[in-house]
Design an enzyme around this catalytic site. Structure first.
Site, PDB file in Angstrom:
ATOM      1  N   SER C  21     116.929  82.185 -16.810  1.00 36.71           N
ATOM      2  CA  SER C  21     117.076  83.543 -17.340  1.00 36.71           C
ATOM      3  C   SER C  21     118.365  83.705 -18.135  1.00 36.71           C
ATOM      4  O   SER C  21     119.423  83.238 -17.732  1.00 36.71           O
ATOM      5  CB  SER C  21     117.072  84.525 -16.172  1.00 36.71           C
ATOM      6  N   LYS C  45     114.967  86.953 -19.808  1.00 33.51           N
ATOM      7  CA  LYS C  45     116.268  87.617 -19.714  1.00 33.51           C
ATOM      8  C   LYS C  45     116.199  88.780 -18.733  1.00 33.51           C
ATOM      9  O   LYS C  45     115.162  89.452 -18.631  1.00 33.51           O
ATOM     10  CB  LYS C  45     116.616  88.129 -21.127  1.00 33.51           C
ATOM     11  N   ALA C  46     117.289  89.048 -18.037  1.00 28.96           N
ATOM     12  CA  ALA C  46     117.350  90.162 -17.094  1.00 28.96           C
ATOM     13  C   ALA C  46     116.869  91.446 -17.744  1.00 28.96           C
ATOM     14  O   ALA C  46     117.256  91.767 -18.863  1.00 28.96           O
ATOM     15  CB  ALA C  46     118.786  90.341 -16.599  1.00 28.96           C
ATOM     16  N   ASN C  69     130.189  82.827 -19.925  1.00 33.21           N
ATOM     17  CA  ASN C  69     129.542  83.899 -20.667  1.00 33.21           C
ATOM     18  C   ASN C  69     129.732  85.213 -19.936  1.00 33.21           C
ATOM     19  O   ASN C  69     129.816  85.253 -18.707  1.00 33.21           O
ATOM     20  CB  ASN C  69     128.045  83.616 -20.883  1.00 33.21           C
ATOM     21  N   ASN C 127     117.920  89.503  -9.532  1.00 32.07           N
ATOM     22  CA  ASN C 127     119.258  89.056  -9.923  1.00 32.07           C
ATOM     23  C   ASN C 127     120.314  89.818  -9.135  1.00 32.07           C
ATOM     24  O   ASN C 127     120.736  90.899  -9.532  1.00 32.07           O
ATOM     25  CB  ASN C 127     119.418  89.278 -11.430  1.00 32.07           C
ATOM     26  N   CYS C 130     124.722  88.622 -10.841  1.00 31.92           N
ATOM     27  CA  CYS C 130     125.336  88.630 -12.162  1.00 31.92           C
ATOM     28  C   CYS C 130     126.807  88.994 -12.023  1.00 31.92           C
ATOM     29  O   CYS C 130     127.145  90.066 -11.540  1.00 31.92           O
ATOM     30  CB  CYS C 130     124.661  89.616 -13.100  1.00 31.92           C
ATOM     31  N   ILE C 191     121.659  78.053  -8.784  1.00 31.86           N
ATOM     32  CA  ILE C 191     122.696  79.049  -8.618  1.00 31.86           C
ATOM     33  C   ILE C 191     122.899  79.840  -9.898  1.00 31.86           C
ATOM     34  O   ILE C 191     122.627  79.339 -10.987  1.00 31.86           O
ATOM     35  CB  ILE C 191     124.065  78.376  -8.236  1.00 31.86           C
ATOM     36  N   GLY C 265     119.398  76.057 -18.200  1.00 28.82           N
ATOM     37  CA  GLY C 265     120.055  77.173 -18.868  1.00 28.82           C
ATOM     38  C   GLY C 265     120.821  76.750 -20.104  1.00 28.82           C
ATOM     39  O   GLY C 265     120.252  76.554 -21.181  1.00 28.82           O
TER      40      GLY C 265
END
Ligand SMILES: Cc1cc2nc3c(=O)[nH]c(=O)nc-3n(C[C@H](O)[C@H](O)[C@H](O)COP(=O)(O)OP(=O)(O)OC[C@H]3O[C@@H](n4cnc5c(N)ncnc54)[C@H](O)[C@@H]3O)c2cc1C
Ligand SMILES: Cc1cc2nc3c(=O)[nH]c(=O)nc-3n(C[C@H](O)[C@H](O)[C@H](O)COP(=O)(O)OP(=O)(O)OC[C@H]3O[C@@H](n4cnc5c(N)ncnc54)[C@H](O)[C@@H]3O)c2cc1C
Ligand SMILES: Cc1cc2nc3c(=O)[nH]c(=O)nc-3n(C[C@H](O)[C@H](O)[C@H](O)COP(=O)(O)O)c2cc1C
Ligand SMILES: Cc1cc2nc3c(=O)[nH]c(=O)nc-3n(C[C@H](O)[C@H](O)[C@H](O)COP(=O)(O)O)c2cc1C
Ligand code: FES
Ligand code: FES
Lengths: 304, 258, 304, 258
Positions: C21, C45-46, C69, C127, C130, C191, C265
């Site tokens: 993601s 993506k979230a 990021n 998620n 984050c 992770i 990722g």
């Protein structure tokens, strides 16, 4: 004026560069390569009450821009360190920071009491963060109450200032930092290694006999910088920073993050002359940055 | 004295399947004191790979300031090393460790040199020095298969040389110890380098002989400071452990617990 | 027999490789480069309830064998994802795993309820890890009680199995894993990124506008492997592993550690074709390892 | 179509202090559709450096299948790129983004091309295409100092070319905007690439002109998937943000909030 001199509790450093504990033994081998008096200080290998053989081999494994180790605090024990290792280091004009480890509070206290009396030991580094031993070590480093109690117990017997070495394997490192500050720590050293593992491609089994090991080297630098940034805003005691320092630029980053001095670990294995090389390069870098004295760089990252 | 030097690659060639011979020139050669010492090589100046790679000195010549390494392009580090061009420089730390002592064999006596795979290289300089001393050398060299055999001629020029391959594609079939069981040799001292199981079998086969074994271990510093490369000893009371990098890699038979 | 097929709750994967993601958007851009039906699954993506702009730039910085990021969960919001992004992905024969994020439990619940009804969404990825948003996210991921409550609340409304994405920024990740398992999670993904920082050499200031960012890439792989090893021994639900996967060998390592499938990722940025390349290489690697089916590799590291 | 290709280095030379011109050959060149597009370069196949580096296409020629890049050896990635040898291959992803549209300027009109430092390169292909269309080009190129000036002759061959240096060691002293204030030019559209403060000053100086600005932003993927390179827009209601890599790097004046 010595543009590189840094004053810390117990330590008058002619420069802020020192080898990190466990990456320099007791200085004997590197002492054959260059004059150890050039160094700001030396953090010697963890010392425990009794001698320890450590973990089975393999004890190291390479990872992307890093390495894992599970030495397991091998050392000759307090008596030998006092009788042989520390006296040998007296030939150099360099303060020693003695890394103290144990399984029980009582072990730490006994080692601290005796080793802090050695002539050239100017500070202790309380290792509450070794990930590679079954008892003790990291257990103290992830629990603020235990960390505080151990710090207070060691402070009570130590003849020199006590720095506490923090583990990065926690959700909020400032909690531990504040706990050891409140318990009387004179300074903080950070970071110890992140717990990691490497598997053998063919068998799928862990490469390191201990299965897990501590991750160090350039790979962990962003984590170290972030944690030093956080802790230096949370406490008033100074920090000796480490975690991936490999060149002069890295030293600038660690000071900017909030460290007052910097230790070099894994990089000694890559380039055994890295510490004196950095020390020699630092004045020119200060010129480039337009800075008179190295202490002006400390905590630059916090500026608004 | 241990130097860290940018040594110049004089030549590099593949002498067997993925086995490279690299000739390096530099001042470090003057410091070599015994066959079986090794160097610790930084294959490039990035962080990947990060650690140095230990490689034995296969031979050296002080007059020309040159030494020869023989290595297998195995993983990332040695793979990159194999791609180096002549004329370029390599960062070498060494000489490291304590090697074999040719003095242990009297002129006129017979020495048995047993090598396995990439354990063969250091035996070459040893054989040259023993032979120069008037010691008669018998070489028993084990490899996986014919494609992996190297330096057969070079060893043959110094003395009797048996090639043994696991798959029988060259020389005798089996392990070096099989060969020695089938055709025993008479000798006064043995010198060996290779995988640990081979060292173990040899030490067990010749309990009454004087022997010298060269060990391998994963290394960090290579100079004795990091405790990565320790081995337990057989007599743990007087000396609980040894470090392969600085106490070894060569130890007399019976020292290391294997 | 498809030697690469893996069955997981809600997911019949033709192979265990999927983009992670946030590193693949909603598939649009990579869909211009290759056929997304080749993938085992896609973690999009979230998605949050309302659209989000995310953090100020710079949002990324390079580190040794890694990157930081701090995108800040930029996304067009639930409605647009349902109306535009998910329907566009229906052209591919590939299950979608929808990454769900929010600040409050109620946000998560609403997104989960609606997005789980989309035709091609076969699983949710919660998620709770984050590191780049002020509220929510990681707060849930470091507290086992909150993590469990959120999981249960989302499970109650979701039409598809729920995977919970764990944060590595904790002292003991098995505690969180057990908490979400107990709360009904169908699987774990791990992770997410480690919190890190990079400073500008000249100014000493953080390079990333958000100051801290999430560390990903090969540098974190040893930490990911260790944590997957630990969690796969602590829980009975399957794990989708990620953190530094860059090539086929890495996939073998993650499966050996205990993951049942693997997400890629950062490596997509380095080589946009990395996922299909790995998928094509896998059968030959199974041959090399003497393995008939890829599932035989799962958890090899645990063998005694 | 976006390709990932091992392109061959035809030549590499230092054209000014730490500024390199690299000519690459490959099929990717066929895919270039506009001046101002860029490529995303992987400088080696290790993890260090990990990310690709965005570099503008300075010029290209479909017939020969070649394109030219001009880059400053700045940090680690471009430093390694500068050390590459002709004949070796570089991993290139591209062409990426949307470039300048030479069609926006009518034949016979005058275009003002303003470049700053390593923002100068994409203007070269643009000027070639504009000139070929019969558009009269005026170039105002800003650099730090004389040693950093490159491609002066190449631009001069296409039209009037002013060099401006911050320290006055070449051409006029000051910034490009100083020069344009001192000696205004008459033009119908401007095209610019350079540091953000320069873009900002230019957009402010010519509020009524048609203008096209090429932006820089730190990138992850380079293709629009990771949201690393977004910029806020001036009209955030219709379009809250743009991505420099896939919506840009070139935007008409007034789109990006700067
Ligand atoms: C004293 C000594 C002398 C040696 N002499 C030779 C020689 O002359 N020729 C030769 O081909 N090989 C020799 N080796 C083995 C050689 O060091 C390894 O093959 C090499 O380190 C593998 O590195 P890599 O980059 O190819 O593999 P990688 O898999 O990338 O290595 C990863 C890590 O593991 C270590 N490692 C892997 N295998 C070994 C090993 N067998 N021994 C020690 N560390 C290892 C590497 O050094 C590195 O740190 C010697 C080893 C030792 C200890
Ligand atoms: C669309 C676009 C076109 C460009 N065209 C050119 C060109 O034609 N010639 C040229 O010399 N330079 C150009 N640049 C700038 C160039 O990308 C950077 O100078 C380069 O990435 C720096 O990398 P490094 O390895 O030298 O520095 P490092 O400091 O090692 O870079 C570290 C990281 O920061 C990123 N970074 C650093 N500076 C910049 C920057 N200014 N812009 C974007 N990312 C940056 C790097 O890509 C890398 O990810 C362009 C940038 C963009 C966005
Ligand atoms: C081989 C090795 C042994 C170590 N031994 C110790 C030790 O005995 N005591 C300790 O506090 N830290 C020990 N450490 C941790 C280092 O002192 C340092 O905190 C860590 O490696 C991060 O720094 P670096 O990335 O520069 O290596 C050891 C690290 C390595 C690599
Ligand atoms: C640019 C970027 C954006 C990310 N966005 C998200 C996200 O929106 N949701 C999420 O759960 N994880 C996100 N992640 C984390 C990744 O999914 C993944 O867990 C992590 O990067 C480790 O894998 P890697 O090392 O292969 O990148 C993001 C990572 C990156 C690099
Ligand atoms: S490798 Fe460090 S002690 Fe031997
Ligand atoms: S760089 Fe990834 S979206 Fe632009």
């Amino acid at each position: 004026m010595n543009r590189l001199a840094v004053e810390l509790p117990g330590l008058s450093l002619k420069n802020p560069i020192m080898p990190a504990s466990g990456c320099f033994g007791f200085g004997k081998e590197y002492g054959n390569l260059y004059d150890l008096s050039e160094l700001g200080a030396i953090m010697i290998k963890a010392t425990t009450l009794k001698s320890r053989f450590g973990n089975p081999t393999p004890r190291v494994a390479e990872t992307a821009a890093g390495m894992l180790n599970a030495i397991g605090l091998q050392n000759p024990g307090l008596d030998k360190v006092l009788a042989e290792e520390l006296p040998r280091l007296e030939q150099y004009d360099v303060p020693i920071i003695a890394n103290v480890a144990g399984s029980e509070v009582e072990d730490y206290v006994q080692v601290a009491e005796h080793i802090s009396k050695a002539r050239n030991v100017h500070a202790l580094e309380l290792n509450i963060s070794c990930p590679n031993v079954k008892c003790g070590g990291i257990a103290f480093g992830t629990d603020p109450v235990l960390a505080g109690e151990l710090t207070a117990a060691v402070k009570a017997v130590s003849s020199v200032p006590v720095y506490v070495k923090l583990s990065p394997n926690v959700a909020d490192i400032t909690v531990i930092a504040k706990a050891v500050e409140a318990a009387g720590a004179d300074g903080i050293t950070m970071i110890n290694t992140l717990v990691g593992m490497r598997l053998d491609r063919k068998t799928g089994r862990p490469v390191i006999a201990n299965k897990t090991g501590g991750l160090s080297g350039p790979a962990v630098k962003p984590v170290a910088i972030r944690m030093i940034y956080e802790v230096s805003r949370a406490v008033d005691i100074p920090i000796i920073g480490m975690g991936g320092v490999s060149d002069t630029g890295d030293v600038i980053d660690f000071l900017s993050a909030g460290a007052s001095a910097v230790a070099v670990g894994t990089a000694n294995f890559v380039n055994p002359f890295v510490c004196p090389e950095i020390i020699r390069e630092l004045p020119a870098v200060l010129d480039e940055l337009g800075v008179d004295h190295i202490t002006e760089l400390i905590g630059r990252s916090h500026a608004l | 004295m241990i130097l860290q030097e940018q040594m110049t690659i004089q030549s590099i060639r593949e002498v067997a399947d993925r086995i490279y011979e690299m000739v390096l020139e530099g001042n470090l050669v003057n410091e070599i004191s015994a066959p079986g010492q090794f160097v610790h090589i930084r294959v490039n100046d990035t962080y990947e790979p990060l650690l140095r790679r230990p490689i034995s000195i296969a031979s050296f010549d002080r007059d020309s300031g040159r030494m020869t390494l023989l290595f297998r392009a195995e993983g990332r580090g040695t793979g990159l090393l194999a791609q180096k061009a002549p004329g370029s420089a390599v960062n070498v730390l060494g000489p490291l460790g304590n090697g074999f002592s040719p003095d242990q064999s009297e002129p006129g006596s017979t020495a048995l040199l047993i090598g396995g795979g990439i354990g063969v290289p250091p035996l070459y300089q040893l054989s040259k020095e023993l032979t120069a001393r008037g010691v008669h050398c018998i070489h028993v060299l084990g490899f996986q298969s014919a494609s992996a055999v190297f330096y057969e001629k070079e060893f043959a020029a110094l003395g009797e040389t048996r090639i043994v391959t696991a798959d029988g594609t060259a020389g005798e079939q089996g392990f070096v110890t099989d060969s020695l069981r089938r055709n025993p040799v008479d000798f006064s001292a043995y010198y060996t380098c290779g995988p640990t199981p081979m060292l173990q079998a040899i030490q067990a086969a010749y309990p009454d002989k004087q022997g010298f074994l060269s060990f391998e271990q994963r290394m960090g510093c290579g100079i004795g400071a990091c405790f990565a490369c320790v081995c337990k000893t057989q007599d743990s009371d007087t000396r609980p452990y040894v470090k392969v990098c600085s106490d070894g890699p060569v130890f007399p038979a019976g020292v290391v617990a294997i």
